[in-house]
Motif scaffolding. Structure first.
Motif, PDB file in Angstrom:
ATOM      1  N   GLY A  64     -19.728 -50.788  -0.708  1.00 54.54           N
ATOM      2  CA  GLY A  64     -19.150 -50.326  -1.967  1.00 54.54           C
ATOM      3  C   GLY A  64     -20.112 -50.218  -3.127  1.00 54.54           C
ATOM      4  N   GLY A 123     -23.922 -48.630   1.181  1.00 50.50           N
ATOM      5  CA  GLY A 123     -22.809 -47.703   0.975  1.00 50.50           C
ATOM      6  C   GLY A 123     -21.509 -48.230   1.551  1.00 50.50           C
ATOM      7  N   GLU A 147     -21.199 -44.398  -3.473  1.00 50.80           N
ATOM      8  CA  GLU A 147     -20.413 -43.474  -2.658  1.00 50.80           C
ATOM      9  C   GLU A 147     -21.224 -42.194  -2.462  1.00 50.80           C
ATOM     10  N   LYS A 148     -20.792 -41.395  -1.502  1.00 48.85           N
ATOM     11  CA  LYS A 148     -21.466 -40.136  -1.218  1.00 48.85           C
ATOM     12  C   LYS A 148     -20.515 -38.975  -1.462  1.00 48.85           C
ATOM     13  N   GLU A 149     -21.104 -37.863  -1.887  1.00 52.08           N
ATOM     14  CA  GLU A 149     -20.343 -36.625  -2.032  1.00 52.08           C
ATOM     15  C   GLU A 149     -21.253 -35.457  -1.646  1.00 52.08           C
TER      16      GLU A 149
END
Length: 465
Positions: free
Chosen positions: A90, A87, A93-95
């Protein structure tokens, strides 16, 4: 845009580390996970990494990595480290979702790279492609449609398919070159045979070259594709309408630029299909022939160089195969090898193909020319004029017609040779202007007393007043 403006700077750093094999496997797990779920929870990726890479995680040393001691203690911590490392570089991604769970999202550049890595790992050929047929069907459907947008989209679709086809052909050509290099490093007949039939035969011939010859054949669809494109390129009103549709679809900034772009793509597709066979297909065929010849020579050289029992058996069997009745050779090797002749009876065992005998020259036969009998010829001509002349034919037809103006084949009697001959002469003379009748041939035929004539309709001509 520069490369590292689209790709994060440290994206490939995990693949350059001592644990690059572990990171490559982790990226493949990431690819599998996000392909299975639209919304990928982080804990699901964590569970998949633990279950699929348990052995690799246990054996990894992580020397020089920024891993915490707590993470290094067990497999769970090492799996968490993999997620944190990938992560931060790149790869994803985290949400946070509405349910307060962490979800993984994969950016576009990472998604494309993961697709590429997975394809390289699988090494599976692109079976089922249909670039030529796809181009043909897209243009045909759009040509039969009245929708201008469909025609505009078909041009761009045909361009993309043709570009993909050329990329495929280039890949196939260079892939054949790769098998040449593989042969150089092989020193065993079994390896060469396995490479030729299993690898080259399945991954090149069956996957790419055979469809190009049969299913997705360029000569089969080339003319139809070019005819549709020619019709569109020569229709100015249609081109203007297609340019406006392309402008509305934001494929250009002005109608003139859109029209020029459409024409460039149409002409490029036409030129490609004109040269595909010469520049690509013929070159690939020649490359395949060179590879097959090299593989055959390699097998022969390795086999002949082998001087052990297998090489001797090859020599003996080759000599026996050249002469079915090599009795002397069989007697010679009988003390060493126990050879027995086995035969079987079949439906063709008692049949031998007849061989034509040799022709011999015989004495020439003199042909004696007899003088023509002028009296007999004059008698035959008089008979033809009297019994089979135009007047006799007209009288016969008048007898068939009687009082009616039209008669058919069933009204014509076929009792003897003269009736049959008269029916044929009536057909021949029915087309003359001087005849009093016309003859029209219909479908079918009529048979009577062993005679057969076509279905006819004989009509009396009207007298001009």
């Amino acid at each position: 845009m520069k490369f590292f403006e689209a790709v994060p700077d440290e994206l490939f750093s995990p693949l350059a580390s001592p644990n690059r094999a572990l990171y490559a496997d982790a990226l493949d797990v990431l690819y599998t996970a996000y392909r299975e779920k639209l919304k990928l929870p982080e804990d699901m990726l964590y569970s998949m990494l633990r279950s699929r890479l348990e052995q690799q995680l246990a054996e990894a040393t992580f020397e020089g990595e920024d891993i915490d001691e707590d993470e290094l203690r067990d497999i769970s911590g090492r799996a968490r480290f993999l997620i944190r490392k990938l992560g931060s570089k790149g790869w994803f991604e985290k949400e946070r979702g509405t349910d307060f769970r962490e979800y993984i999202t994969v950016p576009g550049c990472s998604s494309r790279l993961l697709e590429l890595f997975h394809a390289l790992r699988e090494d599976t050929p692109a079976r089922g492609y249909s670039y030529v047929f796809g181009t043909y069907s897209t243009l045909k459907v759009a040509h039969e449609s009245d929708n201008v947008y469909d025609k505009m989209a078909a041009v761009y679709g045909a361009y993309d398919n043709t570009r993909a086809l050329i990329n495929l052909l280039q890949m196939v050509y260079h892939n054949v070159k790769h098998y040449f290099q593989m042969q150089i490093d092989m020193h065993n007949v079994g390896e060469v045979l396995a490479s030729h039939f299993d690898d080259f035969g399945q991954k090149v011939m069956e996957a790419y070259i055979r469809p190009l010859k049969i299913k997705d054949s360029v000569p089969k669809y080339r003319i139809s594709i070019q005819n549709v494109l020619n019709d569109w390129a020569e229709n100015d009103e249609l081109l203007i309408a297609m340019a406006n549709a392309a402008l509305a679809d934001r494929r250009g900034d002005t109608p003139e630029n859109c029209r020029a772009d459409l024409l460039r793509k149409i002409y490029w597709i036409q030129e490609c299909y004109d040269n595909l066979e010469r520049d690509y297909l013929d070159e690939i065929d020649a490359q395949v022939r060179r590879y097959t010849r090299a593989a055959t020579q390699k097998i022969e050289n390795l086999t002949n160089r082998d001087q052990n029992i297998r090489g001797n058996l090859h020599t003996v069997l080759t000599a026996l195969s050249r002469n079915r009745r090599a009795a002397d050779l069989v007697d010679t090797i009988q003390p060493v090898f126990r050879l027995y002749e086995q035969t079987c009876l079949s439906e063709s065992s008692l049949w031998y193909r007849k061989r034509p005998g040799k022709r011999t020259k015989a004495a020439p036969v003199l042909v004696q020319e007899t003088e023509a009998d002028t009296a007999a010829a004059a008698k035959a001509a008089a008979l033809l004029r009297s019994e089979y002349g135009r007047g006799a034919i007209a009288a016969y037809v008048q007898g068939w017609l009687g009082e009616s103006d039209v008669c058919r084949s069933e009204d014509i009697p076929l009792k003897n040779d003269k009736d049959y001959v008269m029916s044929l002469l009536a057909v021949l003379t029915g087309g003359d202007r001087s005849a009093d009748f016309t003859v029209q041939e219909l479908d079918g035929e009529r048979r009577e007393n062993g005679y057969a004539i076509p279905e006819l309709q004989i009509s009396r001509k009207e007298n001009d007043e």
